[in-house]
Scaffold this active site. Structure first.
Site, PDB file in Angstrom:
ATOM      1  N   ASP A   1      -2.784  -2.125   9.833  1.00 15.30           N
ATOM      2  CA  ASP A   1      -2.954  -2.110   8.278  1.00 15.30           C
ATOM      3  C   ASP A   1      -3.209  -3.679   7.729  1.00 15.30           C
ATOM      4  O   ASP A   1      -3.519  -3.742   6.541  1.00 15.30           O
ATOM      5  CB  ASP A   1      -1.420  -2.015   7.869  1.00 15.30           C
ATOM      6  CG  ASP A   1      -0.996  -0.239   8.198  1.00 15.30           C
ATOM      7  OD1 ASP A   1      -1.788   0.357   8.522  1.00 15.30           O
ATOM      8  OD2 ASP A   1       0.244  -0.124   7.977  1.00 15.30           O
TER       9      ASP A   1
ATOM     10  N   LYS B   1       0.785  -1.171  -0.064  1.00 16.87           N
ATOM     11  CA  LYS B   1       0.044   0.052   0.098  1.00 16.87           C
ATOM     12  C   LYS B   1       0.872   1.366   0.210  1.00 16.87           C
ATOM     13  O   LYS B   1       2.045   1.198   0.207  1.00 16.87           O
ATOM     14  CB  LYS B   1      -0.942  -0.038   1.302  1.00 16.87           C
ATOM     15  CG  LYS B   1      -0.083   0.038   2.559  1.00 16.87           C
ATOM     16  CD  LYS B   1       0.240   1.420   3.043  1.00 16.87           C
ATOM     17  CE  LYS B   1       0.857   1.299   4.192  1.00 16.87           C
ATOM     18  NZ  LYS B   1       1.586   2.447   4.854  1.00 16.87           N
TER      19      LYS B   1
HETATM   20  P1  ATP Z   1       4.074  -0.103   7.783  1.00 17.92           P
HETATM   21  O1  ATP Z   1       3.968   0.583   6.476  1.00 17.92           O
HETATM   22  O2  ATP Z   1       2.855  -1.121   8.228  1.00 17.92           O
HETATM   23  O3  ATP Z   1       4.264   0.750   9.089  1.00 17.92           O
HETATM   24  P2  ATP Z   1       6.558  -1.199   7.063  1.00 17.92           P
HETATM   25  O4  ATP Z   1       6.219  -1.541   5.670  1.00 17.92           O
HETATM   26  O5  ATP Z   1       7.282  -0.042   7.170  1.00 17.92           O
HETATM   27  O6  ATP Z   1       5.330  -1.203   7.725  1.00 17.92           O
HETATM   28  P3  ATP Z   1       7.296  -4.022   7.377  1.00 17.92           P
HETATM   29  O7  ATP Z   1       8.113  -4.441   6.110  1.00 17.92           O
HETATM   30  O8  ATP Z   1       5.740  -4.069   7.271  1.00 17.92           O
HETATM   31  O9  ATP Z   1       7.403  -2.119   7.351  1.00 17.92           O
HETATM   32  O10 ATP Z   1       8.012  -4.382   8.630  1.00 17.92           O
HETATM   33  C1  ATP Z   1       7.558  -3.850   9.763  1.00 17.92           C
HETATM   34  C2  ATP Z   1       8.051  -4.820  10.835  1.00 17.92           C
HETATM   35  O11 ATP Z   1       7.304  -6.070  11.037  1.00 17.92           O
HETATM   36  C3  ATP Z   1       9.518  -5.043  10.873  1.00 17.92           C
HETATM   37  O12 ATP Z   1      10.319  -4.480  11.978  1.00 17.92           O
HETATM   38  C4  ATP Z   1       9.721  -6.786  10.692  1.00 17.92           C
HETATM   39  O13 ATP Z   1      10.724  -7.054  11.523  1.00 17.92           O
HETATM   40  C5  ATP Z   1       8.272  -6.999  11.256  1.00 17.92           C
HETATM   41  N1  ATP Z   1       7.978  -8.334  10.707  1.00 17.92           N
HETATM   42  C6  ATP Z   1       7.262  -9.334  11.064  1.00 17.92           C
HETATM   43  N2  ATP Z   1       7.031 -10.197  10.330  1.00 17.92           N
HETATM   44  C7  ATP Z   1       7.112  -9.513   8.776  1.00 17.92           C
HETATM   45  C8  ATP Z   1       6.908 -10.041   7.560  1.00 17.92           C
HETATM   46  N3  ATP Z   1       6.282 -11.211   7.131  1.00 17.92           N
HETATM   47  N4  ATP Z   1       7.367  -9.273   6.497  1.00 17.92           N
HETATM   48  C9  ATP Z   1       7.838  -8.010   6.854  1.00 17.92           C
HETATM   49  N5  ATP Z   1       8.144  -7.325   8.102  1.00 17.92           N
HETATM   50  C10 ATP Z   1       7.678  -8.118   9.028  1.00 17.92           C
END
Ligand code: ATP
Length: 320
Positions: free
Chosen positions: A148, A18
């Site tokens: 989310d 997203k």
């Molecule tokens: P958001 O936009 O929802 O704030 P993001 O895109 O910045 O999140 P993500 O890649 O969703 O970040 O990762 C957020 C946290 O979730 C990371 O610290 C990661 O360690 C943890 N996490 C746990 N499981 C997963 C997974 N399957 N994929 C990605 N991150 C994961």
């Protein structure tokens, strides 16, 4: 020693990343979360989660490959693991499953990859275990896993309120062309919110509101107006932690993007292009600029977590 107990069934689910076309962040709540209004928009950068029958009694096996997967644990901390466990407990089914995640959504990139994987795991296990949960029950489980996750189930474009988990589908026209400037080094969402609070200290913070100019532009399918109306209250905090992002945004805009914004908590920067041709030009220019680690070209809105394949193969080997 092993003997063959049955054929292996598997289900493949594709789930989108997203971008927040608007992220309005209100005051910090007593529960430690912020009240937000978010205009979520799903784009066709997909992670895939494959759920297959596991050996009876073996629990969960989790394997990951692709974007940043080497930094993620293959156990309880992983959102995929937690989603499968939550569903098995809720539906009271045996938790024997082999999960495989193929990641394309940048890790810690502000594109909700972890939430997407959790949503995909719910849908994949629901299908594999033939539970047949309705949308409402899936939404409840999703909201417990993360703010989310509900949007990743639904996809499209939607307004999220509360922590972002209460969704209202948004009326929009047209297809939107995006370029994402991805950074190798992620930003932690809690750290960006903490920086936002620090920067706002001593100031009165208004309740979050929906940007009506953005919603009107989306209804008309007016990408020029959408580009102008995009805004993200976390952007200043992301830039404060990663000053380089300001330069990335300026660079994308200087190549003619209709709008540029930090995606969610960053560090990915999202640029809206007029059409596919311009998106490819902006992508090439950003790649050549050396300002980012990689570039993704995508369109939105995209569908939510959805089964794209299910079938049988091979056999489960169970210890004799
Ligand atoms: P958001 O936009 O929802 O704030 P993001 O895109 O910045 O999140 P993500 O890649 O969703 O970040 O990762 C957020 C946290 O979730 C990371 O610290 C990661 O360690 C943890 N996490 C746990 N499981 C997963 C997974 N399957 N994929 C990605 N991150 C994961």
């Amino acid at each position: 020693m092993h003997n063959v107990s049955s054929v292996v069934r598997s289900v493949t689910v594709r789930v989108p990343a997203k971008v927040n076309l608007q992220l309005s962040v209100g005051p910090l709540r007593v529960d430690g979360y912020h009240e937000i209004v978010s205009v979520f928009h799903a784009v066709n950068v997909y992670d895939e989660v494959i759920a297959a029958d596991g050996v009876p009694g073996s629990g969960i096996t989790l394997n990951m490959e692709g974007a940043g997967s080497e930094y993620l644990s293959n156990s309880e901390d992983n959102l995929v693991w937690r989603a499968a466990t939550a569903l098995a407990q809720y539906a009271d089914v045996a938790l024997d499953v082999e999960l495989q995640v193929k990641k394309k959504i940048p890790l810690s990139g502000g594109m909700a990859g972890g939430s997407a994987d959790a949503a995909a795991a719910l849908v994949a296990c629901d299908a594999l275990w033939r539970i047949g949960l309705g949308r409402e029950e899936l939404d409840v489980l999703a909201a417990r896993l993360g703010a989310d996750v509900t949007f990743a189930l639904h996809g499209g474009t939607a307004i999220g309120t509360g922590r972002g988990e209460r969704l209202t589908p948004a009326l929009i026209s047209g297809q939107y062309h995006w370029v994402f400037a991805v950074s190798d080094e992620g930003l932690s969402t809690p750290a960006v919110y903490a920086e936002c609070d620090r920067l706002r200290e001593g100031r009165e913070v208004q309740a979050p509101t929906v940007a009506e100019d953005l919603m009107a532009a989306l209804r008309r399918g007016d990408s020029v107006a959408v580009g102008k109306a995009m805004r993200n209250d976390l952007q200043v905090a992301s830039i404060s932690l990663r000053p380089q992002l300001e330069l990335v945004l300026e660079t994308g805009l200087s190549f003619g993007a209709l709008g540029g914004i930090v995606s969610g908590s960053g560090p990915t920067c999202a640029f809206l292009a007029r059409d596919e041709e311009q998106a490819l030009d902006i992508a090439a220019a950003l790649s050549g600029s050396g300002m980012c680690s990689s570039v993704l070209h995508a369109t939105g809105p995209a569908h939510g977590a959805r089964v794209v394949d299910s079938g049988t193969s091979g056999s489960i080997l169970s210890p004799r």
